[in-house]
Design a protein around this motif. Structure first.
Motif, PDB file in Angstrom:
ATOM      1  N   ASN A  81       0.838  -1.210   0.000  1.00  0.00           N
ATOM      2  CA  ASN A  81       0.000   0.000   0.000  1.00  0.00           C
ATOM      3  C   ASN A  81       0.872   1.259   0.000  1.00  0.00           C
ATOM      4  N   LYS A  82       1.958   1.238   0.806  1.00  0.00           N
ATOM      5  CA  LYS A  82       2.857   2.393   0.868  1.00  0.00           C
ATOM      6  C   LYS A  82       3.546   2.613  -0.476  1.00  0.00           C
ATOM      7  N   THR A 104       2.394   1.772  -3.408  1.00  0.00           N
ATOM      8  CA  THR A 104       1.383   2.313  -4.319  1.00  0.00           C
ATOM      9  C   THR A 104       1.207   3.815  -4.088  1.00  0.00           C
ATOM     10  N   GLU A 105       1.169   4.215  -2.811  1.00  0.00           N
ATOM     11  CA  GLU A 105       1.028   5.638  -2.472  1.00  0.00           C
ATOM     12  C   GLU A 105       2.225   6.439  -2.996  1.00  0.00           C
ATOM     13  N   LYS A 106       3.423   5.890  -2.823  1.00  0.00           N
ATOM     14  CA  LYS A 106       4.625   6.576  -3.299  1.00  0.00           C
ATOM     15  C   LYS A 106       4.614   6.705  -4.819  1.00  0.00           C
ATOM     16  N   GLN A 107       4.187   5.644  -5.490  1.00  0.00           N
ATOM     17  CA  GLN A 107       4.129   5.674  -6.954  1.00  0.00           C
ATOM     18  C   GLN A 107       3.135   6.726  -7.435  1.00  0.00           C
ATOM     19  N   ASN A 108       2.002   6.835  -6.729  1.00  0.00           N
ATOM     20  CA  ASN A 108       1.015   7.868  -7.060  1.00  0.00           C
ATOM     21  C   ASN A 108       1.595   9.259  -6.840  1.00  0.00           C
ATOM     22  N   SER A 109       2.330   9.421  -5.725  1.00  0.00           N
ATOM     23  CA  SER A 109       2.955  10.716  -5.425  1.00  0.00           C
ATOM     24  C   SER A 109       3.997  11.068  -6.484  1.00  0.00           C
ATOM     25  N   ILE A 110       4.759  10.057  -6.904  1.00  0.00           N
ATOM     26  CA  ILE A 110       5.784  10.286  -7.937  1.00  0.00           C
ATOM     27  C   ILE A 110       5.137  10.707  -9.250  1.00  0.00           C
ATOM     28  N   ARG A 111       4.036  10.032  -9.609  1.00  0.00           N
ATOM     29  CA  ARG A 111       3.329  10.398 -10.858  1.00  0.00           C
ATOM     30  C   ARG A 111       2.819  11.844 -10.787  1.00  0.00           C
ATOM     31  N   GLU A 112       2.253  12.212  -9.635  1.00  0.00           N
ATOM     32  CA  GLU A 112       1.733  13.572  -9.465  1.00  0.00           C
ATOM     33  C   GLU A 112       2.870  14.590  -9.501  1.00  0.00           C
ATOM     34  N   THR A 113       3.987  14.246  -8.873  1.00  0.00           N
ATOM     35  CA  THR A 113       5.151  15.147  -8.855  1.00  0.00           C
ATOM     36  C   THR A 113       5.722  15.321 -10.262  1.00  0.00           C
ATOM     37  N   LYS A 114       5.730  14.246 -11.030  1.00  0.00           N
ATOM     38  CA  LYS A 114       6.199  14.336 -12.420  1.00  0.00           C
ATOM     39  C   LYS A 114       5.319  15.279 -13.233  1.00  0.00           C
ATOM     40  N   LYS A 115       3.997  15.205 -12.984  1.00  0.00           N
ATOM     41  CA  LYS A 115       3.064  16.108 -13.678  1.00  0.00           C
ATOM     42  C   LYS A 115       3.362  17.564 -13.315  1.00  0.00           C
ATOM     43  N   GLN A 116       3.568  17.807 -11.997  1.00  0.00           N
ATOM     44  CA  GLN A 116       3.863  19.160 -11.537  1.00  0.00           C
ATOM     45  C   GLN A 116       5.168  19.670 -12.137  1.00  0.00           C
ATOM     46  N   LEU A 117       6.161  18.795 -12.195  1.00  0.00           N
ATOM     47  CA  LEU A 117       7.451  19.174 -12.758  1.00  0.00           C
ATOM     48  C   LEU A 117       7.322  19.518 -14.239  1.00  0.00           C
ATOM     49  N   LYS A 118       6.539  18.717 -14.939  1.00  0.00           N
ATOM     50  CA  LYS A 118       6.327  18.960 -16.365  1.00  0.00           C
ATOM     51  C   LYS A 118       5.651  20.313 -16.595  1.00  0.00           C
ATOM     52  N   LYS A 119       4.618  20.609 -15.775  1.00  0.00           N
ATOM     53  CA  LYS A 119       3.911  21.896 -15.886  1.00  0.00           C
ATOM     54  C   LYS A 119       4.836  23.064 -15.553  1.00  0.00           C
ATOM     55  N   SER A 158      13.657   2.103  -1.453  1.00  0.00           N
ATOM     56  CA  SER A 158      13.847   1.524  -0.113  1.00  0.00           C
ATOM     57  C   SER A 158      12.670   0.620   0.246  1.00  0.00           C
ATOM     58  N   LEU A 159      11.461   1.077  -0.063  1.00  0.00           N
ATOM     59  CA  LEU A 159      10.265   0.288   0.224  1.00  0.00           C
ATOM     60  C   LEU A 159      10.241  -0.993  -0.593  1.00  0.00           C
ATOM     61  N   GLN A 160      10.653  -0.899  -1.856  1.00  0.00           N
ATOM     62  CA  GLN A 160      10.670  -2.081  -2.723  1.00  0.00           C
ATOM     63  C   GLN A 160      11.698  -3.100  -2.241  1.00  0.00           C
ATOM     64  N   LEU A 205      12.658  -3.449   0.898  1.00  0.00           N
ATOM     65  CA  LEU A 205      12.068  -4.038   2.109  1.00  0.00           C
ATOM     66  C   LEU A 205      10.970  -5.030   1.755  1.00  0.00           C
ATOM     67  N   GLU A 206      10.193  -4.686   0.723  1.00  0.00           N
ATOM     68  CA  GLU A 206       9.133  -5.579   0.258  1.00  0.00           C
ATOM     69  C   GLU A 206       9.722  -6.901  -0.227  1.00  0.00           C
ATOM     70  N   GLN A 207      10.840  -6.837  -0.965  1.00  0.00           N
ATOM     71  CA  GLN A 207      11.491  -8.042  -1.487  1.00  0.00           C
ATOM     72  C   GLN A 207      11.976  -8.931  -0.348  1.00  0.00           C
ATOM     73  N   LYS A 208      12.585  -8.306   0.683  1.00  0.00           N
ATOM     74  CA  LYS A 208      13.063  -9.063   1.846  1.00  0.00           C
ATOM     75  C   LYS A 208      11.893  -9.729   2.567  1.00  0.00           C
ATOM     76  N   THR A 209      10.797  -8.990   2.691  1.00  0.00           N
ATOM     77  CA  THR A 209       9.613  -9.525   3.377  1.00  0.00           C
ATOM     78  C   THR A 209       9.025 -10.693   2.599  1.00  0.00           C
ATOM     79  N   LYS A 210       9.004 -10.580   1.267  1.00  0.00           N
ATOM     80  CA  LYS A 210       8.498 -11.672   0.422  1.00  0.00           C
ATOM     81  C   LYS A 210       9.370 -12.921   0.584  1.00  0.00           C
ATOM     82  N   GLU A 211      10.683 -12.710   0.633  1.00  0.00           N
ATOM     83  CA  GLU A 211      11.610 -13.840   0.805  1.00  0.00           C
ATOM     84  C   GLU A 211      11.392 -14.509   2.157  1.00  0.00           C
ATOM     85  N   LYS A 212      11.181 -13.692   3.185  1.00  0.00           N
ATOM     86  CA  LYS A 212      10.925 -14.236   4.523  1.00  0.00           C
ATOM     87  C   LYS A 212       9.608 -15.012   4.541  1.00  0.00           C
ATOM     88  N   LYS A 213       8.611 -14.473   3.849  1.00  0.00           N
ATOM     89  CA  LYS A 213       7.321 -15.153   3.769  1.00  0.00           C
ATOM     90  C   LYS A 213       7.471 -16.505   3.079  1.00  0.00           C
TER      91      LYS A 213
END
Length: 204
Positions: free
Chosen positions: A72-73, A75-90, A171-173, A175-183
């Motif tokens: 979820n985090k 996904t939120e970061k990816q959404n923020s990055i997309r929005e920031t890219k739009k702002q940067l482009k404008k 960093s989140l990705q 951590l996600e990979q490590k968590t998946k491996e642990k799972k």
């Protein structure tokens, strides 16, 4: 004498049979004792593995919850990055537009400037009008510079924010990979524990 001897032999044979029977009985009892102990050990082992399995299931549930939170985090970061890219482009478009406007005015003043500027100033109807016109030309140039600097600073800030968000996403990705491996390791361990419990149940 012969009868007495025969009786003695029969008694001895009977006693031997009794001893043999006792020996076999003791042997059987010892085997039963060993078998009972083995069953007890297997039951204890099964109970222990059952408890271990419960602990593993609980830990796996925590890991799954943690993984969902990370996803979820991300996904939120990816959404923020997309929005920031739009702002940067404008912002870049605004900066480019402002730069082109300033460039055009500077080019105009350079090509026609001396004559046009002086004509504009000379056509002033009064000293105050002359000063106003001179200040106007100066203000336009100053406004262009300020706006361009403002947009450039905005672009730099947005680019910095974008870089920071992308670093956080990495960093989140990780951590996600490590968590998946642990799972995955937990799932393997749980499967192995279940297999051991099943084998113990068959042996009991």
């Amino acid at each position: 004498v012969t009868l007495t001897g025969s009786s003695s032999i029969a008694v001895h044979a009977t006693e031997q049979k009794i001893e043999d029977t006792k020996g076999k009985l003791n042997e059987l009892q010892e085997k039963k004792k060993q078998a009972d102990q083995k069953v007890k050990d297997l039951q204890n082992s099964k109970d222990s593995m059952g408890q271990e399995l419960e602990n593993l299931d609980a830990e796996l549930a925590e890991i799954s919850t943690s993984l969902t939170g990370l996803e979820n985090k991300i996904t939120e970061k990816q959404n923020s990055i997309r929005e920031t890219k739009k702002q940067l482009k404008k912002a870049k478009k605004r900066a480019k537009k402002q730069y082109q406007s300033m460039k055009s005015r500077i080019q105009f003043l350079y090509e026609n400037g001396s004559e046009s500027l002086w004509m504009s100033l000379l056509n002033a109807e009064s000293m105050s009008d002359f000063i106003n016109r001179a200040e106007y030309v100066k203000a336009i140039s100053s406004y262009d510079r300020e706006k361009l600097e403002e947009y450039e600073q905005m672009c730099a800030k947005i680019a910095s924010d974008k870089a920071k968000l992308e670093e956080e996403e990495k960093s989140l990705q990780a951590l996600e990979q490590k968590t998946k491996e642990k799972k995955e390791q937990m799932n393997t361990l749980i499967a192995s524990t279940k297999e051991n419990i099943s084998r113990s149940e068959q042996e009991i």
